[in-house]
Structure formats: structure tokens, C-alpha cells
Design an enzyme around this catalytic site. Structure first.
Site, PDB file in Angstrom:
ATOM      1  N   ASP A   1       0.917  -1.557  -0.086  1.00 50.84           N
ATOM      2  CA  ASP A   1      -0.347  -0.146   0.335  1.00 50.84           C
ATOM      3  C   ASP A   1       1.312   1.606   0.247  1.00 50.84           C
ATOM      4  O   ASP A   1       1.657   0.742   0.292  1.00 50.84           O
ATOM      5  CB  ASP A   1      -0.791   0.020   1.303  1.00 50.84           C
ATOM      6  CG  ASP A   1      -1.790   1.172   0.754  1.00 50.84           C
ATOM      7  OD1 ASP A   1      -3.453   0.187   0.709  1.00 50.84           O
ATOM      8  OD2 ASP A   1      -2.086   1.945   0.929  1.00 50.84           O
TER       9      ASP A   1
ATOM     10  N   GLY B   1     -15.556   2.847   4.838  1.00 54.11           N
ATOM     11  CA  GLY B   1     -14.447   2.944   4.187  1.00 54.11           C
ATOM     12  C   GLY B   1     -13.799   3.052   2.594  1.00 54.11           C
ATOM     13  O   GLY B   1     -12.421   3.327   2.454  1.00 54.11           O
ATOM     14  N   GLN B   2     -13.736   2.745   1.525  1.00 53.51           N
ATOM     15  CA  GLN B   2     -13.381   1.965   0.493  1.00 53.51           C
ATOM     16  C   GLN B   2     -12.840   3.380  -0.239  1.00 53.51           C
ATOM     17  O   GLN B   2     -13.525   4.247  -0.522  1.00 53.51           O
ATOM     18  CB  GLN B   2     -14.363   1.283  -0.257  1.00 53.51           C
ATOM     19  CG  GLN B   2     -13.808   0.578  -1.546  1.00 53.51           C
ATOM     20  CD  GLN B   2     -14.683  -0.384  -2.360  1.00 53.51           C
ATOM     21  OE1 GLN B   2     -15.871  -1.100  -1.965  1.00 53.51           O
ATOM     22  NE2 GLN B   2     -14.580  -0.799  -3.678  1.00 53.51           N
TER      23      GLN B   2
ATOM     24  N   HIS C   1     -10.154  -5.470  -3.303  1.00 52.24           N
ATOM     25  CA  HIS C   1      -8.651  -5.823  -2.525  1.00 52.24           C
ATOM     26  C   HIS C   1      -8.958  -5.634  -1.716  1.00 52.24           C
ATOM     27  O   HIS C   1      -9.557  -5.207  -0.575  1.00 52.24           O
ATOM     28  CB  HIS C   1      -7.979  -3.937  -3.270  1.00 52.24           C
ATOM     29  CG  HIS C   1      -9.043  -3.397  -2.721  1.00 52.24           C
ATOM     30  ND1 HIS C   1      -9.337  -2.264  -2.958  1.00 52.24           N
ATOM     31  CD2 HIS C   1      -8.512  -2.100  -1.421  1.00 52.24           C
ATOM     32  CE1 HIS C   1     -10.096  -1.256  -2.255  1.00 52.24           C
ATOM     33  NE2 HIS C   1      -9.167  -1.378  -1.532  1.00 52.24           N
TER      34      HIS C   1
ATOM     35  N   HIS D   1      -7.042  -5.935   1.502  1.00 55.80           N
ATOM     36  CA  HIS D   1      -5.533  -5.551   3.198  1.00 55.80           C
ATOM     37  C   HIS D   1      -5.455  -6.456   3.458  1.00 55.80           C
ATOM     38  O   HIS D   1      -5.606  -7.312   4.176  1.00 55.80           O
ATOM     39  CB  HIS D   1      -6.739  -4.777   4.178  1.00 55.80           C
ATOM     40  CG  HIS D   1      -6.627  -3.135   3.533  1.00 55.80           C
ATOM     41  ND1 HIS D   1      -6.246  -2.119   3.193  1.00 55.80           N
ATOM     42  CD2 HIS D   1      -7.845  -2.487   2.686  1.00 55.80           C
ATOM     43  CE1 HIS D   1      -6.665  -0.929   2.460  1.00 55.80           C
ATOM     44  NE2 HIS D   1      -8.005  -1.337   1.853  1.00 55.80           N
TER      45      HIS D   1
HETATM   46  P1  5GP Z   1     -10.107   1.566   0.672  1.00 51.71           P
HETATM   47  O1  5GP Z   1     -10.147   2.719   1.538  1.00 51.71           O
HETATM   48  O2  5GP Z   1     -10.011   1.595  -0.803  1.00 51.71           O
HETATM   49  O3  5GP Z   1     -10.271  -0.305   1.149  1.00 51.71           O
HETATM   50  O4  5GP Z   1      -7.917   1.033   0.302  1.00 51.71           O
HETATM   51  C1  5GP Z   1      -7.490   1.729  -0.910  1.00 51.71           C
HETATM   52  C2  5GP Z   1      -6.130   1.745  -0.702  1.00 51.71           C
HETATM   53  O5  5GP Z   1      -5.369   2.246  -1.875  1.00 51.71           O
HETATM   54  C3  5GP Z   1      -5.502   3.284   0.517  1.00 51.71           C
HETATM   55  O6  5GP Z   1      -5.050   2.582   1.583  1.00 51.71           O
HETATM   56  C4  5GP Z   1      -4.079   3.522  -0.353  1.00 51.71           C
HETATM   57  O7  5GP Z   1      -3.529   3.636   0.320  1.00 51.71           O
HETATM   58  C5  5GP Z   1      -4.292   2.654  -1.397  1.00 51.71           C
HETATM   59  N1  5GP Z   1      -3.686   3.168  -3.096  1.00 51.71           N
HETATM   60  C6  5GP Z   1      -4.485   4.532  -3.561  1.00 51.71           C
HETATM   61  N2  5GP Z   1      -3.537   4.162  -4.749  1.00 51.71           N
HETATM   62  C7  5GP Z   1      -2.444   3.589  -4.392  1.00 51.71           C
HETATM   63  C8  5GP Z   1      -1.535   3.734  -5.553  1.00 51.71           C
HETATM   64  O8  5GP Z   1      -1.533   4.148  -5.800  1.00 51.71           O
HETATM   65  N3  5GP Z   1      -0.914   2.557  -5.195  1.00 51.71           N
HETATM   66  C9  5GP Z   1      -0.293   1.720  -4.301  1.00 51.71           C
HETATM   67  N4  5GP Z   1       0.765   1.326  -3.609  1.00 51.71           N
HETATM   68  N5  5GP Z   1      -1.520   2.480  -3.572  1.00 51.71           N
HETATM   69  C10 5GP Z   1      -2.516   3.042  -3.595  1.00 51.71           C
END
Ligand code: 5GP
Ligand code: ZN
Length: 124
Positions: free
Chosen positions: A30, A103-104, A110, A112
Site C-alpha cells: 500500500d 471506508g472504500q 482488494h 488489505h
Molecule cells: P480502500 O480504502 O479503498 O479500502 O483502500 C485503498 C488503498 O489503496 C488505500 O490504503 C490507499 O493507500 C491505497 N492506494 C491508493 N492508490 C494507490 C496507488 O496508486 N498505489 C498503491 N500501492 N496503493 C494505493
């Protein structure tokens, strides 16, 4: 999906710190880690959210879940069981965020994988 950041990472159009790849999945660090280890396990196929999955995605979801402890182990945050029903050592969190209230932020499915020595930033 043309404007999806994780599709672009999966297609290697945007760089990432990749730790695993096969025909179905890619896993990478991340960009904004919440803990010493913070990986994202991402299907190469575009699916918006966990709520868009059905029986046809069961094998893919199972594969994502089973990859999590393996990658955690590789990254030094695996769980060592006592094998007796009591807490062992180490461990990690696995998390799917779904929708705004979940919180997406990135609408490409994906998982985590979050671990490493505590305390963690902004997460219990
Ligand atoms: P969500 O909140 O959608 O579950 O998590 C999205 C995650 O993707 C976040 O933790 C954020 O830091 C990560 N993220 C967003 N853009 C990028 C990117 O361009 N590269 C990487 N490696 N992680 C990303
Ligand atoms: Zn996508």
C-alpha cells in the site's frame, strides 16, 4: 476498466512494489501504509466491490484469503499458533472495505493485509 488505478497497476502501466503475481492476482505494498506491513491483494479482473461478488467469484475470493497468511509470513508478520486454543505470536489483519460507509476509496476489489509490530497508525 480504463480509469481504474488498480487495473493500471495490474497491467503494469503504473509502478507498484509488487510482492506476488499469478494469472489471477497481484499483491503489492500500500502506498500509504497503516502499519509496518500493509499489502493489497488485488484480482486482475476488475470487480468494483465485495458486494458485487457472487458464487462465481467464490474460488477467486478463496484464493485471495488463502494468499493473505502466506504473504504475511513472507513479510515477517505471520502468525505462529500455539495449537492449544490460546493466542500464539505475531499476526495480521485482513480487511475488505466496501462502499463509502465501509471506508472504500478505490473501487476495484482488494484485500488489505496489515501487520507488523504495534502500535499501528490510526488502526487498532
Ligand atoms: P480502500 O480504502 O479503498 O479500502 O483502500 C485503498 C488503498 O489503496 C488505500 O490504503 C490507499 O493507500 C491505497 N492506494 C491508493 N492508490 C494507490 C496507488 O496508486 N498505489 C498503491 N500501492 N496503493 C494505493
Ligand atoms: Zn480496476
Amino acid at each position: 476498466m480504463t480509469n481504474c488505478i488498480f487495473c493500471k497497476i495490474a497491467a503494469r502501466q503504473i509502478p507498484s512494489k509488487t510482492v506476488y503475481e499469478d494469472e489471477d492476482l497481484i499483491a503489492f505494498h500500500d502506498i500509504n501504509p497503516a502499519a509496518p506491513v500493509h499489502l493489497l491483494i488485488v484480482p486482475k479482473q476488475h470487480i468494483d466491490t465485495l458486494a458485487d461478488c457472487d458464487e462465481r467469484h467464490a474460488a477467486l475470493l478463496g484464493k485471495m484469503m488463502l494468499l493473505a497468511p502466506k504473504l504475511a509470513q513472507d513479510q515477517g508478520c505471520g502468525y505462529t499458533s500455539n495449537g492449544d486454543g490460546a493466542a500464539g505470536k505475531g499476526g495480521f489483519k485482513t480487511l475488505f472495505n466496501t462502499g463509502p460507509d465501509g471506508g472504500q476509496e478505490v473501487y476495484h476489489l482488494h484485500l488489505h493485509v496489515i501487520g507488523g509490530p504495534r502500535p499501528w497508525r490510526g488502526m487498532r
